[in-house]
Design a protein around this motif. Structure first.
Motif, PDB file in Angstrom:
ATOM      1  N   SER A 109       0.701  -1.304   0.029  1.00 30.59           N
ATOM      2  CA  SER A 109      -0.048   0.167  -0.022  1.00 30.59           C
ATOM      3  C   SER A 109       0.981   1.315   0.086  1.00 30.59           C
ATOM      4  N   GLU A 110       1.985   1.273   0.662  1.00 30.57           N
ATOM      5  CA  GLU A 110       2.954   2.674   0.901  1.00 30.57           C
ATOM      6  C   GLU A 110       3.493   2.670  -0.645  1.00 30.57           C
ATOM      7  N   GLU A 111       3.753   1.768  -1.451  1.00 35.44           N
ATOM      8  CA  GLU A 111       4.405   1.735  -2.662  1.00 35.44           C
ATOM      9  C   GLU A 111       3.197   2.261  -3.540  1.00 35.44           C
ATOM     10  N   PHE A 150      -6.055   4.097  -4.914  1.00 41.59           N
ATOM     11  CA  PHE A 150      -5.143   5.035  -4.710  1.00 41.59           C
ATOM     12  C   PHE A 150      -5.113   6.189  -5.761  1.00 41.59           C
ATOM     13  N   GLN A 180      -3.273   2.180   6.090  1.00 41.39           N
ATOM     14  CA  GLN A 180      -2.739   2.707   4.902  1.00 41.39           C
ATOM     15  C   GLN A 180      -3.574   1.958   3.667  1.00 41.39           C
ATOM     16  N   THR A 181      -4.197   1.017   3.968  1.00 42.16           N
ATOM     17  CA  THR A 181      -4.965   0.152   2.911  1.00 42.16           C
ATOM     18  C   THR A 181      -6.483   0.209   2.787  1.00 42.16           C
ATOM     19  N   ARG A 189      -7.291   8.569  -4.218  1.00 37.47           N
ATOM     20  CA  ARG A 189      -6.616   9.222  -2.976  1.00 37.47           C
ATOM     21  C   ARG A 189      -5.701  10.358  -3.457  1.00 37.47           C
ATOM     22  N   ALA A 190      -5.036  10.034  -4.663  1.00 37.51           N
ATOM     23  CA  ALA A 190      -4.034  10.983  -5.092  1.00 37.51           C
ATOM     24  C   ALA A 190      -4.651  12.218  -5.882  1.00 37.51           C
ATOM     25  N   ALA A 243       0.728   4.208  -2.967  1.00 42.19           N
ATOM     26  CA  ALA A 243       0.376   5.566  -2.714  1.00 42.19           C
ATOM     27  C   ALA A 243       1.687   6.383  -3.524  1.00 42.19           C
ATOM     28  N   ALA A 269       0.580   6.017  -7.381  1.00 43.51           N
ATOM     29  CA  ALA A 269      -0.577   6.755  -7.978  1.00 43.51           C
ATOM     30  C   ALA A 269      -0.297   8.154  -7.894  1.00 43.51           C
ATOM     31  N   THR A 270       0.650   8.884  -7.006  1.00 47.33           N
ATOM     32  CA  THR A 270       0.873  10.130  -7.006  1.00 47.33           C
ATOM     33  C   THR A 270       1.766  10.358  -8.306  1.00 47.33           C
TER      34      THR A 270
END
Length: 393
Positions: free
Chosen positions: A101-103, A217, A175-176, A220-221, A105, A108-109
């Motif tokens: 999930s951190e990756e 994601f 985070q997920t 979210r971005a 994020a 997606a950015t």
């Protein structure tokens, strides 16, 4: 010079001292396969050293050595994105083992920055880098996280971590995001409380889950996804609009792999070895071919037998001398090994198998390589044997 001094130190060690160590070892674990070797290659202790044993997760040391040789510590897995004139987003998986999930994020950015915030009218997932029917020996059709299916485009180690209370399912990780497919799968197969399940029943299910999580994601971005998720190839001739390079180099992935002993990650890395040398798509046969050639080049073909790269298969067979030689080859990267006890070692555990291998510091012989393989259920015996050997030598 150092090697000659170490060899001289061994010659000066009284024979009764070595004999005493061997007697204590034989009394504590007579059936154990044990080998301890100094930096000059002198065998300090050898018991059943040529008897084949099931290595379990110490197999990951061999996979890490192969990966550093073939891929290199700076290697980064890639995921490619393509956009057609209708703003349908095509995603081609590259077998990244750490699309957590951190990756996602970060991914997606970068993607939204590259393609803008106009609505994405659909997402098409391309997993053709991996064969549709990939079978890894030892991987079973269960809900256990260690049985997660390998794939070209899989997220969070191809697992869902959630909490079910009554009829409601929520993510167990802040985070997920929770997705519709994750809810349905966890309701069908997950525990009533908190837990992690593998998406191992159907490759299409895990692929669709990856698509849902990527879409979440993107939202979210600051992007928008208005269309559905489907599976298909990237149209020929298209160039990617964004290529996401994993933020972790392979060396960092290997540290996490060797410490956490994730079977899914191990075999993702192992499969990439074959594709890197022989070209994609990946296949287990390609990786076994590359591994076999490298082992043979180092006179290890008879002492290291691999069926896959994680150790989950009981068909893997090593000898202590073979693994000790791999440890010699891997020595320039010994800092990647960070065992739970603070030492530079790796454990292997499955029913009836307890293994431990790595590097240890001794007062009389400096850093040594060691391998311990047991066939009993005493989970602490391998560490007690290591302490015995270090204290006596």
């Amino acid at each position: 010079m150092l090697s000659r001094l170490l060899a001289l130190a061994l010659l000066l060690l009284p024979a009764p001292a070595l004999a005493g160590v061997k007697e204590k070892l034989a009394a504590a674990a007579p059936s154990a396969a044990v080998l301890m070797v100094d930096a000059a290659g002198n065998e300090l202790v050898a018991q059943n050293a040529d008897a084949p044993f099931v290595p379990a997760s110490v197999t990951k040391i061999v996979t890490a050595w192969l990966a550093m040789e073939v891929l290199g510590g700076d290697y980064r897995f890639q995921t490619r994105f393509y956009l057609d004139d209708k703003r349908v987003l095509h995603v081609r998986g590259g077998g990244d083992p750490f699309l957590i999930s951190e990756e996602l994020a970060l991914l997606a950015t970068g993607l939204v920055a590259a393609i803008g915030t106009e609505p994405i009218t659909g997402i098409v997932l391309d997993a053709s880098y991996y064969p549709s029917k990939l079978a890894i020996p030892g991987i079973e059709d269960t809900e256990e996280a260690y049985d997660a299916l390998n794939g070209a485009l899989a997220v969070n180690f191809n697992t869902v971590h959630a909490v079910r209370k009554g009829g409601k399912v929520r993510s167990a990780e802040t985070q997920t995001p929770i997705t519709p497919l994750a809810i349905a799968e966890f309701r069908a197969r997950g525990p009533k409380g908190s837990g992690r399940i593998s998406l191992s029943k159907d490759p299409a299910v895990s692929l669709r889950y990856a698509g849902e999580l990527i879409a979440a994601f993107i939202e979210r971005a600051g992007g928008r996804v208005t269309g559905g998720i489907s599976i298909g190839p990237v149209p020929e001739g298209r160039e990617p609009v964004y290529v996401h390079r994993q933020s972790r180099p392979l060396s960092e992935i290997l540290v996490a792999l060797l410490r956490g002993s994730n079977n899914y990650v191990a075999n993702q890395v192992f499969l990439e070895i074959g594709a890197r040398r022989l070209g994609g798509p990946v296949s287990l046969d390609k990786s076994l071919q590359v591994a076999g050639a490298m082992l043979a080049a180092n006179a290890l073909a008879d002492s290291i037998h691999l069926e896959e790269g994680s150790g989950i298969s009981r068909g893997n067979r090593f000898t202590t001398r073979g693994l000790a030689e791999v440890l010699a080859l891997f020595a320039p990267h010994a800092d990647l090994l960070r065992g739970h006890d603070g030492g530079a070692n790796k454990t292997g555990t499955m029913e009836g198998v307890r293994t431990l291998a790595g590097y240890a510091d001794t007062a009389k012989h400096g850093q040594v390589r060691f391998v311990i393989a047991l066939t009993n259920g005493d989970i602490g015996l391998r560490f007690r044997l290591l302490r015995l050997l270090k204290a006596e030598l």
